[in-house]
Design an enzyme around this catalytic site. Structure first.
Site, PDB file in Angstrom:
ATOM      1  N   TRP A 157      -8.429   4.135 -30.779  1.00  0.00           N
ATOM      2  CA  TRP A 157      -7.927   4.179 -32.150  1.00  0.00           C
ATOM      3  C   TRP A 157      -6.777   3.203 -32.327  1.00  0.00           C
ATOM      4  O   TRP A 157      -6.678   2.534 -33.370  1.00  0.00           O
ATOM      5  CB  TRP A 157      -7.521   5.596 -32.546  1.00  0.00           C
ATOM      6  N   ASP A 213       0.110   7.293 -35.834  1.00  0.00           N
ATOM      7  CA  ASP A 213      -1.196   7.887 -36.122  1.00  0.00           C
ATOM      8  C   ASP A 213      -1.236   9.219 -35.363  1.00  0.00           C
ATOM      9  O   ASP A 213      -1.368   9.239 -34.150  1.00  0.00           O
ATOM     10  CB  ASP A 213      -2.311   6.953 -35.643  1.00  0.00           C
ATOM     11  N   LYS A 270      -9.186  16.889 -37.631  1.00  0.00           N
ATOM     12  CA  LYS A 270      -8.999  17.326 -36.246  1.00  0.00           C
ATOM     13  C   LYS A 270      -8.206  18.632 -36.208  1.00  0.00           C
ATOM     14  O   LYS A 270      -8.635  19.592 -35.600  1.00  0.00           O
ATOM     15  CB  LYS A 270      -8.258  16.258 -35.434  1.00  0.00           C
TER      16      LYS A 270
HETATM   17  C1  LIG Z   1     -10.386  10.508 -35.453  1.00  0.00           C
HETATM   18  C2  LIG Z   1      -9.250   9.607 -35.361  1.00  0.00           C
HETATM   19  C3  LIG Z   1      -9.110   8.499 -36.225  1.00  0.00           C
HETATM   20  C4  LIG Z   1     -10.149   8.149 -37.265  1.00  0.00           C
HETATM   21  O1  LIG Z   1     -10.144   9.050 -38.282  1.00  0.00           O
HETATM   22  P1  LIG Z   1     -11.074   8.874 -39.582  1.00  0.00           P
HETATM   23  O2  LIG Z   1     -10.523   9.934 -40.468  1.00  0.00           O
HETATM   24  O3  LIG Z   1     -12.486   9.135 -39.126  1.00  0.00           O
HETATM   25  O4  LIG Z   1     -10.907   7.519 -40.108  1.00  0.00           O
HETATM   26  C5  LIG Z   1      -7.993   7.700 -36.105  1.00  0.00           C
HETATM   27  N1  LIG Z   1      -7.054   7.969 -35.189  1.00  0.00           N
HETATM   28  C6  LIG Z   1      -7.155   9.019 -34.336  1.00  0.00           C
HETATM   29  C7  LIG Z   1      -6.076   9.257 -33.330  1.00  0.00           C
HETATM   30  C8  LIG Z   1      -8.262   9.859 -34.398  1.00  0.00           C
HETATM   31  O5  LIG Z   1      -8.354  10.893 -33.557  1.00  0.00           O
END
Ligand SMILES: *Cc1c(COP(=O)(O)O)cnc(C)c1O
Length: 362
Positions: free
Chosen positions: A103, A173, A197
């Protein structure tokens, strides 16, 4: 009612049963409203209350001050890979990125379209099995911001304290570990997280942004890509994910009811310990991917002695009611995602299954 199984999916992921039951109860008609949350206007009084509950829930759980705005956007965390540099990189047009997994790499890819990216550290050569140490970070004091990924969903590593970046704004993030423990939001300039998540369903992304940063967002930006648009319109410039925001409101209420983020963190540590202990006491049968001091409390990644055994493990586990244990296609092996809503009993039962599987296969 249908029986529920243990859901180890990395995302969209397990939600608290209390939240699902409340949403189910209200799905035909919200009490006193006569319409469901799927049918109401985002400009209605009913939604104003739901929206305020979601904001207040996040504010109180994370002690977020009034100097931060909380936004509910769409486009996933992935759109933030673009919005962060588009809004925050100018005028310096350079930023530091700490690369700890897939990511982070995707975030770098988009930032490079906007300006110069300095890779302050990367653990890619070590298959992302650890978080870099503070002394490894090659930070640029003139950077517009430093970006890091607090929990690496695919590799199963996690920062246990924020990198120290001095006066440079810190951007995180936090898609896969937001709300798993209390953090000091004041250390951050911006935190973003896709809800699916640890907070709600897919379709809504939370952005917590320090208001002072908004002066960087230039009017030349596309309206929908400009944080100022969303702050000035209270996330209602266009139709937001009404249902997603509703579930976030319920999840924050659930977190408060179980005792807040300190209680949640304690439980998360207990859940993870049960599975890591099983790995560590397996005499090498189960091998953790992450180095011990970089281990994630949210995503536990490990391998078995052979790929064939991993396939057998996943298929027997699935048959026994443990779903979603197959590792991400890019790393293989096994991944057990045990987010906030995942029950302790499920971690206990998985550990027992693992011990039994080892006995039968070694
Ligand atoms: C799942 C995830 C993403 C991507 O998320 P989307 O909502 O599918 O764009 C980005 N960063 C992390 C750390 C993730 O776990």
């Amino acid at each position: 009612m249908e029986k529920r199984i243990y859901n180890f999916s990395a995302g969209p992921a397990v939600l608290p049963e209390e939240v699902l039951l409340e949403a189910q109860k209200d799905l035909f008609a919200l009490p006193g409203v006569g319409m469901s949350v799927l049918e109401i206007s985002h400009r209605s009084k009913i939604f104003d209350k739901i929206f305020a509950d979601a904001v207040e829930g996040l504010r109180s759980l994370l002690s977020i001050g009034e100097n931060y705005s909380i936004l509910f956007l769409q486009g996933g965390a992935s759109l933030q890979f673009s919005m962060v540099p588009l809004n925050l990189m100018p005028p310096q047009n350079k930023a530091d990125y700490i690369v700890t997994g897939s990511w982070s790499k995707k975030a770098v890819k988009e930032a490079k379209r906007v300006g110069t990216v300095n890779i302050a550290a990367s653990t890619e050569e070590e298959k992302f099995k650890r978080i870099p140490k503070q002394e490894e970070l090659k930070l640029d004091p003139g950077a517009a911001y430093v970006h890091f990924t607090s929990n690496n969903t695919i590799f199963g590593t996690q920062w246990h304290a924020e990198p120290n970046v001095g006066n440079v704004p810190l951007v995180c993030d936090a898609s896969s570990d937001i709300l798993h423990k209390k953090i000091n939001v004041n250390k951050y300039a911006l935190i973003y997280a896709g809800a699916q998540k640890n907070m709600g369903p897919s379709g809504v992304t939370v952005v917590i942004i320090r208001k002072g940063l908004l002066e960087r967002s230039q009017d030349s930006l596309h309206t929908m890509l400009n944080y100022k648009t969303h702050v000035e319109n209270g996330s209602l410039y266009n139709t937001p994910s009404v249902f997603g925001i509703y579930i976030i409101a319920l999840v924050t209420k659930w977190l408060k009811n179980i005792g807040g983020l300190d209680a949640m963190y304690k439980l998360n540590k207990e859940k993870a310990a049960v599975i890591y202990d099983c790995i560590d006491s397996s005499g090498g049968f189960y091998k953790g991917h992450a180095e011990k001091d970089s281990r994630s409390l949210m995503n536990i990644t490990f391998n078995l002695p052979a790929e064939e055994l991993e396939k057998k493990f996943v298929s027997e586990a699935t048959a026994a009611g443990f779903d979603g244990l197959k590792g991400h296609r890019s790393v293989g092996g096994i991944r057990a995602s045990i987010y906030n809503a995942f029950p302790k009993k499920g971690a206990d039962d998985l550990a027992n299954f693992m011990r039994d599987f080892q006995k039968r296969n070694s």
